[in-house]
Motif scaffolding. Structure first.
Motif, short mmCIF file in Angstrom:
data_model
loop_
_atom_site.label_atom_id
_atom_site.label_comp_id
_atom_site.label_asym_id
_atom_site.label_seq_id
_atom_site.Cartn_x
_atom_site.Cartn_y
_atom_site.Cartn_z
N THR A 1 31.20 45.85 40.38
CA THR A 1 30.73 45.13 39.19
C THR A 1 31.92 44.70 38.33
O THR A 1 31.92 43.58 37.79
CB THR A 1 29.76 46.01 38.37
N ALA A 2 32.91 45.56 38.20
CA ALA A 2 34.11 45.19 37.44
C ALA A 2 34.83 44.02 38.10
O ALA A 2 35.36 43.14 37.41
CB ALA A 2 35.04 46.39 37.32
N THR A 3 34.87 43.99 39.41
CA THR A 3 35.49 42.87 40.12
C THR A 3 34.69 41.59 39.93
O THR A 3 35.25 40.50 39.80
CB THR A 3 35.60 43.20 41.63
N LEU A 4 33.36 41.71 39.91
CA LEU A 4 32.51 40.54 39.79
C LEU A 4 32.49 39.95 38.38
O LEU A 4 32.06 38.80 38.21
CB LEU A 4 31.07 40.89 40.22
N THR A 5 32.94 40.68 37.38
CA THR A 5 32.95 40.11 36.02
C THR A 5 33.91 38.94 35.91
O THR A 5 33.66 38.02 35.15
CB THR A 5 33.31 41.18 34.97
N GLY A 6 34.97 38.97 36.67
CA GLY A 6 35.93 37.87 36.64
C GLY A 6 35.71 36.85 37.74
O GLY A 6 36.55 35.98 37.96
N PHE A 7 34.59 36.94 38.42
CA PHE A 7 34.29 36.05 39.54
C PHE A 7 33.78 34.71 39.05
O PHE A 7 32.89 34.64 38.20
CB PHE A 7 33.25 36.72 40.44
N ALA B 1 25.62 45.95 43.32
CA ALA B 1 26.49 45.31 42.33
C ALA B 1 26.31 43.79 42.36
O ALA B 1 26.32 43.15 41.30
CB ALA B 1 27.94 45.68 42.60
N LEU B 2 26.16 43.22 43.55
CA LEU B 2 25.93 41.78 43.64
C LEU B 2 24.63 41.40 42.95
O LEU B 2 24.55 40.38 42.25
CB LEU B 2 25.92 41.33 45.10
N GLY B 3 23.59 42.20 43.13
CA GLY B 3 22.32 41.91 42.48
C GLY B 3 22.39 42.12 40.98
O GLY B 3 21.85 41.33 40.20
N LEU B 4 23.08 43.16 40.55
CA LEU B 4 23.18 43.46 39.13
C LEU B 4 24.09 42.49 38.38
O LEU B 4 24.03 42.39 37.16
CB LEU B 4 23.68 44.89 38.92
N SER B 5 24.94 41.78 39.10
CA SER B 5 25.85 40.84 38.45
C SER B 5 25.16 39.52 38.11
O SER B 5 25.70 38.71 37.36
CB SER B 5 27.06 40.58 39.33
N PRO C 1 39.03 43.60 47.14
CA PRO C 1 39.77 44.68 46.50
C PRO C 1 38.87 45.67 45.76
O PRO C 1 39.08 46.88 45.82
CB PRO C 1 40.71 43.97 45.53
N GLY C 2 37.84 45.17 45.09
CA GLY C 2 36.89 46.06 44.41
C GLY C 2 36.07 46.87 45.38
O GLY C 2 35.76 48.04 45.13
N VAL C 3 35.68 46.27 46.50
CA VAL C 3 34.89 46.97 47.52
C VAL C 3 35.73 48.09 48.14
O VAL C 3 35.26 49.21 48.29
CB VAL C 3 34.39 45.98 48.59
N ILE C 4 36.98 47.80 48.48
CA ILE C 4 37.86 48.81 49.07
C ILE C 4 38.12 49.93 48.07
O ILE C 4 38.10 51.11 48.41
CB ILE C 4 39.16 48.16 49.55
N SER C 5 38.34 49.55 46.82
CA SER C 5 38.57 50.56 45.78
C SER C 5 37.33 51.44 45.60
O SER C 5 37.46 52.65 45.42
CB SER C 5 38.93 49.84 44.49
N GLY C 6 36.15 50.86 45.63
CA GLY C 6 34.93 51.64 45.52
C GLY C 6 34.72 52.56 46.70
O GLY C 6 34.23 53.67 46.56
N ALA C 7 35.07 52.08 47.87
CA ALA C 7 34.92 52.91 49.08
C ALA C 7 35.84 54.12 49.00
O ALA C 7 35.47 55.22 49.36
CB ALA C 7 35.23 52.09 50.32
#
Length: 180
Positions: free
Chosen positions: A139-145, A64-68, A174-180
């Motif tokens: 990725t959803a978390t990173l959109t607002g980063f 996700a970090l790479g795709l963002s 929070p996105g990482v924990i939610s994904g896990a």
């Protein structure tokens, strides 16, 4: 029914034990913990679930970090490939993973007609099914980063590892924990 009974629960609990008819004391529970088939299955589920969650979370977060990043070439194509396990029917994925992990990797296979496996093969297969969920949530978390935070950390002398663990990770946690 003529009468209610707990015998089937008892049969399930004691299946695989060496001395299922012994007195229900500490030795009996030790035998159940060591030899009962359902306990072994539960232990396997916990072990495989834990390690596949860790592996899927790490790999999905990195993806996700790479795709963002906007400069990544073929970003949409790579994203489509990585989230395809969410779209393709599970039986097709399971069959493909079985043949992939059995022949070239040797992690799962058939031995004299019975299925043999290693934790590694099962963890990798389950992680591959979990990675798309991590990618979507991170990725959803990173959109607002705010990318200017990374540049600010770098301008203050932080190396990439420090920037990741002190700036990026706390904000996407929070996105990482939610994904896990």
């Amino acid at each position: 029914p003529a009468g209610y009974s707990m015998r089937w629960y008892d049969a399930l609990l004691t299946f695989g034990m060496q001395a299922p008819e012994a007195a229900r004391d500490g030795a009996w529970w030790s035998d159940a913990w060591t030899n009962a088939a359902w306990v072994k299955a539960a232990k396997n589920s916990v072990i495989i679930g834990f390690w596949s969650t860790i592996l899927a979370t790490v790999l999905g977060t990195l993806a996700a970090l790479g795709l963002s990043r906007s400069e990544m070439p073929w970003r949409r194509t790579v994203m489509a490939i990585l989230i395809s396990p969410m779209i393709v029917p599970i039986i097709i994925i399971a069959t493909g993973m079985f043949f992939f992990y059995s022949n070239p990797c040797g992690l799962v296979g058939l031995d004299c007609g019975r299925l043999t496996s290693t934790y590694t093969g099962l963890v990798m297969a389950h992680a591959m099914l979990g990675i798309p969920f991590v990618i979507i949530t991170v990725t959803a978390t990173l959109t607002g980063f705010d990318q200017s935070l990374i540049r600010a950390a770098q301008s203050l002398g932080a190396n990439p590892r420090t920037t990741f663990f002190k700036v990026i990770m706390p904000l996407i946690l929070p996105g990482v924990i939610s994904g896990a």
